[in-house]
Scaffold this motif. Sequence first.
Motif, PDB file in Angstrom:
ATOM      1  N   MET A  76       0.829  -1.212   0.000  1.00  0.00           N
ATOM      2  CA  MET A  76       0.000   0.000   0.000  1.00  0.00           C
ATOM      3  C   MET A  76       0.860   1.257   0.000  1.00  0.00           C
ATOM      4  N   LEU A  77       1.967   1.255   0.756  1.00  0.00           N
ATOM      5  CA  LEU A  77       2.854   2.424   0.785  1.00  0.00           C
ATOM      6  C   LEU A  77       3.481   2.654  -0.578  1.00  0.00           C
ATOM      7  N   VAL A  78       3.901   1.571  -1.237  1.00  0.00           N
ATOM      8  CA  VAL A  78       4.519   1.706  -2.564  1.00  0.00           C
ATOM      9  C   VAL A  78       3.510   2.239  -3.578  1.00  0.00           C
ATOM     10  N   VAL A  79       2.283   1.714  -3.564  1.00  0.00           N
ATOM     11  CA  VAL A  79       1.266   2.156  -4.519  1.00  0.00           C
ATOM     12  C   VAL A  79       0.899   3.610  -4.275  1.00  0.00           C
ATOM     13  N   MET A  80       0.758   3.991  -3.005  1.00  0.00           N
ATOM     14  CA  MET A  80       0.416   5.386  -2.717  1.00  0.00           C
ATOM     15  C   MET A  80       1.530   6.332  -3.148  1.00  0.00           C
ATOM     16  N   ALA A  81       2.772   5.899  -2.999  1.00  0.00           N
ATOM     17  CA  ALA A  81       3.893   6.745  -3.415  1.00  0.00           C
ATOM     18  C   ALA A  81       3.976   6.847  -4.930  1.00  0.00           C
ATOM     19  N   ALA A  82       3.628   5.758  -5.635  1.00  0.00           N
ATOM     20  CA  ALA A  82       3.768   5.741  -7.084  1.00  0.00           C
ATOM     21  C   ALA A  82       2.544   6.277  -7.812  1.00  0.00           C
ATOM     22  N   VAL A  83       1.364   6.110  -7.234  1.00  0.00           N
ATOM     23  CA  VAL A  83       0.135   6.463  -7.948  1.00  0.00           C
ATOM     24  C   VAL A  83      -0.496   7.726  -7.397  1.00  0.00           C
ATOM     25  N   SER A  84      -0.895   7.692  -6.127  1.00  0.00           N
ATOM     26  CA  SER A  84      -1.603   8.837  -5.543  1.00  0.00           C
ATOM     27  C   SER A  84      -1.593   8.714  -4.028  1.00  0.00           C
ATOM     28  N   GLN A  85      -1.641   9.856  -3.360  1.00  0.00           N
ATOM     29  CA  GLN A  85      -1.713   9.867  -1.905  1.00  0.00           C
ATOM     30  C   GLN A  85      -3.156   9.725  -1.398  1.00  0.00           C
ATOM     31  N   LEU A 144      -6.290   8.205   0.030  1.00  0.00           N
ATOM     32  CA  LEU A 144      -6.517   7.019   0.856  1.00  0.00           C
ATOM     33  C   LEU A 144      -7.420   6.002   0.173  1.00  0.00           C
ATOM     34  N   ASN A 145      -8.281   6.442  -0.741  1.00  0.00           N
ATOM     35  CA  ASN A 145      -9.148   5.500  -1.435  1.00  0.00           C
ATOM     36  C   ASN A 145      -8.350   4.547  -2.323  1.00  0.00           C
ATOM     37  N   ILE A 146      -7.242   5.023  -2.872  1.00  0.00           N
ATOM     38  CA  ILE A 146      -6.362   4.150  -3.657  1.00  0.00           C
ATOM     39  C   ILE A 146      -5.799   3.049  -2.763  1.00  0.00           C
ATOM     40  N   ALA A 147      -5.402   3.444  -1.552  1.00  0.00           N
ATOM     41  CA  ALA A 147      -4.892   2.452  -0.603  1.00  0.00           C
ATOM     42  C   ALA A 147      -5.962   1.430  -0.251  1.00  0.00           C
ATOM     43  N   MET A 148      -7.222   1.851  -0.153  1.00  0.00           N
ATOM     44  CA  MET A 148      -8.301   0.915   0.186  1.00  0.00           C
ATOM     45  C   MET A 148      -8.591  -0.055  -0.966  1.00  0.00           C
ATOM     46  N   ILE A 149      -8.411   0.422  -2.201  1.00  0.00           N
ATOM     47  CA  ILE A 149      -8.573  -0.488  -3.334  1.00  0.00           C
ATOM     48  C   ILE A 149      -7.484  -1.562  -3.307  1.00  0.00           C
ATOM     49  N   VAL A 150      -6.256  -1.136  -3.034  1.00  0.00           N
ATOM     50  CA  VAL A 150      -5.162  -2.109  -2.908  1.00  0.00           C
ATOM     51  C   VAL A 150      -5.429  -3.063  -1.751  1.00  0.00           C
ATOM     52  N   LEU A 151      -5.933  -2.534  -0.644  1.00  0.00           N
ATOM     53  CA  LEU A 151      -6.251  -3.380   0.508  1.00  0.00           C
ATOM     54  C   LEU A 151      -7.320  -4.412   0.137  1.00  0.00           C
ATOM     55  N   GLY A 152      -8.299  -3.997  -0.666  1.00  0.00           N
ATOM     56  CA  GLY A 152      -9.330  -4.937  -1.107  1.00  0.00           C
ATOM     57  C   GLY A 152      -8.743  -6.103  -1.877  1.00  0.00           C
ATOM     58  N   VAL A 153      -7.766  -5.818  -2.772  1.00  0.00           N
ATOM     59  CA  VAL A 153      -7.108  -6.892  -3.518  1.00  0.00           C
ATOM     60  C   VAL A 153      -6.341  -7.804  -2.569  1.00  0.00           C
ATOM     61  N   ILE A 154      -5.673  -7.209  -1.586  1.00  0.00           N
ATOM     62  CA  ILE A 154      -4.876  -8.000  -0.646  1.00  0.00           C
ATOM     63  C   ILE A 154      -5.771  -8.864   0.237  1.00  0.00           C
ATOM     64  N   MET A 155      -6.991  -8.400   0.536  1.00  0.00           N
ATOM     65  CA  MET A 155      -7.901  -9.173   1.376  1.00  0.00           C
ATOM     66  C   MET A 155      -8.778 -10.134   0.572  1.00  0.00           C
TER      67      MET A 155
END
Length: 583
Positions: free
Chosen positions: A138-147, A149-160
């Motif tokens: 999530m930290l890598v995606v937020m740094a590379a794509v966007s800060q 928090l919804n982007i982080a939640m989408i990544v979290l959804g894939v991880i879960m």
Amino acid sequence: MTDVAQAPAAPGRDRLLRRTLRDPLAVVCLAVLALVIAASLAAPLLTDYAPDHSVLADTLAPMSGAHPLGGDGVGRDVMSRLLYGGRTSLVGGTLAVLVAFAVGGPLGLISGFYRGWFDALAGWAVNVIMAVPAIIVMLVVMAAVSQDLNIAMIVLGVIMAPMVFRLIRASVLAVREELYVDAARVSGLGDARIMRRHVLPVVIAPSVIQATQVFAVAIGIQAGLAFLGLGKASQASWGAMLGDAFTNVYTAPVLLVWPGAAMGLTILASSMLGNAVRDALGTTQPRVTKRPRPVVRTAAGSAVAPAEDRLLTVEGLRVAYGEKTVVDGVSITVERGEVLGLVGESGSGKSQTAFSVLGLLPYEAEVKADQLAFEGKALLSLSLDQLNALRGRGIGYIPQEPMSNLDPCFRIGFQLVEPMRKHLGLSRADARTKALELLARVGIPDPERVFRSYPHQISGGMAQRVLIAGAVSCDPRLLIADEPTTALDVTVQAEVLDLMRSLQQERHMGMILVTHDFGVVADICDRVAVMQKGRIVESAPAGQIFAAPGHDYTRMLLDSTLEGGPARGELLRPGTPLKEVTS
């Protein structure tokens, strides 16, 4: 024969909302979540301040009319940030749930239902995702794509998603082995309809519970990321409020209360609501009858022109499980209007032979035949869709366990109507009329009541009559009955046999009767094939089998029956009690 129980509709079929609202804890949880959602949506109406509006003069301002909950460490209104932060948390939690189920749900459903290479590939992909450190990704995606928090939640959804995948796959594996799913296949229903009608209702209960857990975890992780200072500065969140409150914990400790209470109540209410829904759904551990991988089906030849009135031709049928062969070189034929009895002791291969014709053998089975044809069609060469079209319409099936082959989730009428609508193209009204006529034809005294009943509301004999009605509902030319009277008492057995014989003669059907009971054979069969250790050891007209059996095994089976044997003598009575009883 027992009539239908005088009972109202099953309470388990009440609406889910009504059952959930009977639980006081569920009502409280719903009220808390409704309050949080309503307050977040109504934020512009409840406060005049933007969540990122800062006034230095209001830094750590006390509670007042202008600032009901005070000001934070940089002069922003606490109440405004609390309300708008609820939006961020709710949207983030919802995104994580939707993504997790959008990825893991279909994968788990398909993997559990079809198994095979897709299951292996999906399992490998899930294991890879589970091995990845979630926070780092999530930290890598937020740094590379966007800060955001919804982007982080989408990544979290894939991880879960692997959690959802494993849950749904396990639920599907359990229900797909139920006998009523096999009965639906025999009726010719396609995989999509079976999954929609029989599998999804079982998957819904654990999925609802899992969704509430994923939602709660997502809110907590989102708050943790915001607490660390991640996310957009203009994006209000409960985690960012906790971070600001922690910075000023010694000067304004009350700032910890508001976001902590909001987040804690939301997570607790979500988790407890999941438990309440689980109780309302009444989830239980489903029964499992093992049947794992697709069967290997090979035929030596293609379809041949059938002999006149020849329904089924089986030549050189072999069924093996690994190194063990359970059916070895079986050859039988069934003519139109003929009843063939397939007789033998338990484990002789009778049911394996019948299931080979139906295409219902376990996945690990390997089926080979010199010829296995129904009305000239090579059964082992048919695709799954072609086999489904043949089941029910061409070949009907009466199972051994009547109660296990009726889906407890659906009314009996629905289970009778569905195959007729698919195979005969009838409207719902016409199919209902025909189902009621069939229920009356099989001797059910109150067809309308049974049509509206659930399987648990009728007796075993009544359930067997329902299955017979279902087996002949699509006018099959061949009927396979696998020990149809084993689970019934003697009186009901006689009634069911009379019914089967009359229906067979009335419709001029061919029939294979799988049984170990020579009394049933004598009552209904024209020809008899005797099986021992996977082979046909004798095949002859029924009269000849009883008058002059030609094989030692046949004579042994006939000698083992009680019919015509001498009456049991008087029981020996001991002269003295076996044990003295003294006071």
